[in-house]
Design a protein around this motif. Sequence first.
Motif, PDB file in Angstrom:
ATOM      1  N   MET A  74       0.826  -1.211   0.000  1.00  0.00           N
ATOM      2  CA  MET A  74       0.000   0.000   0.000  1.00  0.00           C
ATOM      3  C   MET A  74       0.861   1.263   0.000  1.00  0.00           C
ATOM      4  O   MET A  74       0.589   2.221  -0.719  1.00  0.00           O
ATOM      5  CB  MET A  74      -0.918   0.002   1.223  1.00  0.00           C
ATOM      6  CG  MET A  74      -1.981  -1.103   1.246  1.00  0.00           C
ATOM      7  SD  MET A  74      -3.138  -0.969  -0.133  1.00  0.00           S
ATOM      8  CE  MET A  74      -2.617  -2.351  -1.142  1.00  0.00           C
ATOM      9  N   VAL A  75       1.897   1.258   0.822  1.00  0.00           N
ATOM     10  CA  VAL A  75       2.766   2.441   0.909  1.00  0.00           C
ATOM     11  C   VAL A  75       3.486   2.679  -0.413  1.00  0.00           C
ATOM     12  O   VAL A  75       3.540   3.811  -0.926  1.00  0.00           O
ATOM     13  CB  VAL A  75       3.776   2.279   2.063  1.00  0.00           C
ATOM     14  CG1 VAL A  75       4.799   3.412   2.039  1.00  0.00           C
ATOM     15  CG2 VAL A  75       3.047   2.256   3.406  1.00  0.00           C
ATOM     16  N   LEU A  76       4.029   1.610  -1.012  1.00  0.00           N
ATOM     17  CA  LEU A  76       4.760   1.755  -2.266  1.00  0.00           C
ATOM     18  C   LEU A  76       3.827   2.170  -3.409  1.00  0.00           C
ATOM     19  O   LEU A  76       4.188   2.997  -4.253  1.00  0.00           O
ATOM     20  CB  LEU A  76       5.467   0.445  -2.603  1.00  0.00           C
ATOM     21  CG  LEU A  76       6.568   0.480  -3.674  1.00  0.00           C
ATOM     22  CD1 LEU A  76       7.609   1.535  -3.354  1.00  0.00           C
ATOM     23  CD2 LEU A  76       7.223  -0.892  -3.806  1.00  0.00           C
ATOM     24  N   LEU A  77       2.614   1.619  -3.421  1.00  0.00           N
ATOM     25  CA  LEU A  77       1.630   2.033  -4.422  1.00  0.00           C
ATOM     26  C   LEU A  77       1.309   3.523  -4.284  1.00  0.00           C
ATOM     27  O   LEU A  77       1.219   4.246  -5.273  1.00  0.00           O
ATOM     28  CB  LEU A  77       0.338   1.225  -4.252  1.00  0.00           C
ATOM     29  CG  LEU A  77       0.193  -0.094  -4.995  1.00  0.00           C
ATOM     30  CD1 LEU A  77      -1.137  -0.741  -4.652  1.00  0.00           C
ATOM     31  CD2 LEU A  77       0.322   0.086  -6.492  1.00  0.00           C
ATOM     32  N   GLY A  78       1.111   3.949  -3.039  1.00  0.00           N
ATOM     33  CA  GLY A  78       0.788   5.349  -2.802  1.00  0.00           C
ATOM     34  C   GLY A  78       1.914   6.281  -3.193  1.00  0.00           C
ATOM     35  O   GLY A  78       1.685   7.319  -3.833  1.00  0.00           O
ATOM     36  N   LEU A  79       3.149   5.914  -2.837  1.00  0.00           N
ATOM     37  CA  LEU A  79       4.295   6.758  -3.181  1.00  0.00           C
ATOM     38  C   LEU A  79       4.479   6.847  -4.696  1.00  0.00           C
ATOM     39  O   LEU A  79       4.692   7.927  -5.250  1.00  0.00           O
ATOM     40  CB  LEU A  79       5.562   6.200  -2.526  1.00  0.00           C
ATOM     41  CG  LEU A  79       5.624   6.246  -0.988  1.00  0.00           C
ATOM     42  CD1 LEU A  79       6.879   5.560  -0.487  1.00  0.00           C
ATOM     43  CD2 LEU A  79       5.560   7.677  -0.482  1.00  0.00           C
TER      44      LEU A  79
END
Length: 487
Positions: A374-379
Motif C-alpha cells: 500500500m505504501v509503495l503504491l501510494g508513493l
Amino acid sequence: MTATVPPPPTAEPRERWLALSVLCVGVLMIVLDVTVVNVALPSIQGDLGFSQASLAWVVNAYLIAFGGLLLLAGRLGDLLSRRGVFLGGLTVFTAASLACGLAGSQEMLVVARFVQGAGGAFTSAVVLGMIVTMFPQPRDQARAIGIYAFVASAGGSIGLVAGGVLTQALDWHWIFFVNVPIGVATGLFALRLLPRDQGLGLRAGADVPGAVLITAALMLGVYTIVEPAATDGWGATTTLVLGGVSLALLGAFLVRQARARTPLMPLRLLRSRPVAGANLAQVLSAAGMFGVFFLGALYVQEVLGYDALQTGLAFLPATVAMGTMSVRYSERLVMRFGARSTMLAGLLAVAAALALFTRAPVDGGYVEHVLPVMVLLGLGGGVAFPALMNLAMSGVRPQDAGLASGLVNTTAQVGGALGLAVLATVSAARTDELRSVGEPVAQALLGGYHLAFWIAAGLVLVAVAVSALVLTPRSPRPVAEPAFAEE
C-alpha cells in the motif's frame, strides 16, 4: 473564423486556490461514488431483491454513462462554458443522488444511477481544463494538478472507508443522500468562486454526427467490457460482436473528424506526442493499478477475512502516501526533474509494488504483506499520475483544454474498466483451474490473485516502455493562457 478573445485578468491567488478546492470537492464526490457503492451492494441486493446478475447494473449503469460521455462533455466545455458545464453536471449528479437514495425499486435505482453517471461525466470532464487555465504559471500549475491528481486517484480508497462507515452505521440509502448537502454547498461556492467564461461557440465544433458516433462508441465499448466480457468471457460471440461494433463506430468517428469542417475533436490533438503518449501510458497504468485495488480488496476480504470497514482501513496508507506525494512533493519533482522522468520513476515504483503483492500468502499478516504494498503504491502513484496529467495537458492549445481534460478522464476510466475486466477474468479462470486439481479454496483464490498481480505489473512496465519511447525528455509547457474571457 472565431476571433481570439483577450484573456481575463488573473484572479487573486487566494481566490484561485479556493476555486481549486471547489473543483476538487466536486471531483471527489464523483470518484467516491464509484467505490462507495461497491461496499453497500450486499445491502442493496437484500433490500431491493436484486439477483446476482442484475445487481451488477447498479455499478454498470453508472460506468456506462460516465465513461461514454466524458469526451463529449469536455468538448462542450470548450464550446459553451466550462463553468456552465461543471455546474450543470453537478446539478444533475446531486439530483440523481437524491433519486438513488429514495429508490424503492430496482428499475428506479438503475435509471437514477445512469443519470448520476451522466452528471458525473459533465462535472469531472472539464475540471482539468479549468485548472490549467486558472494556473498559467508552471510551478502553480504543477502543484494544482498534483492536488487534483490526488483527489482523482485516491478518492476510490477513501470511498471504501466511507462506504463501510455509512452502510454499517446507517444504511445503504445514505451513501447517496450524503451527496445532496455536499453537492448543494459545492454548487453555491462554485457560483461564487469559479470565474465566468465564454466558450468558442457551437459553430467552432458543433459536429452532431461526430458527437453521436463517439458517445455510442464509448458507451458500447464500456458496456462490452463490464457486461459480456466480464460475464461470458473475452472469446464469447457477444463480446466479439459488440467489441467489433464499438471499434467500427470509433473508426467512423475518426474518419468523420478528418473530414468535418468543424470537428468535435480536432485530430491535431492526437498528433501531439505528449498528449498521445501520456494518454496511452494512462490506459496501461490505470488498467494495472486500479484492477489490483479491486483484487487486493478481494484478497484481504476473501483470504484474510477482513470486513468492509477493515478493508477500507487497510487501503488507507495508500491514500495517505499518495496524498503526501501528490500535494507536497510532486510539483517539486516535476519542476526539478521534468514530468517525464518523474512519471517514469513513479510508474516503476507502482510496478514494484504490484510485483511485491505476488508474495502475499494465505496466512499473510497486514504489516508484513499488505502495508508495504500500500505504501509503495501510494508513493509511486502520488508522483506518477500528477506528472502524467502535466504531460497530457502540455502543449495543448487553450481552446482545446476542455477536450484534452475529457480525454485524460476517458483514458483513465476506459483503462480502469478494461484492466478490471481482464484481471478479474484471468484471476477467476486461474482459480477455477486450481480448484479443479484439488487446491483448497483459499489457496486457489490466492493463485488467481497472484497471476493477476503479475499481469498488472507487466501492464505498468509496458506503460513505462511506451513513455520512454514516445515522450521526449523535457519538461512540458503548461497551457500558456486562459481560453476564455469574462462575460
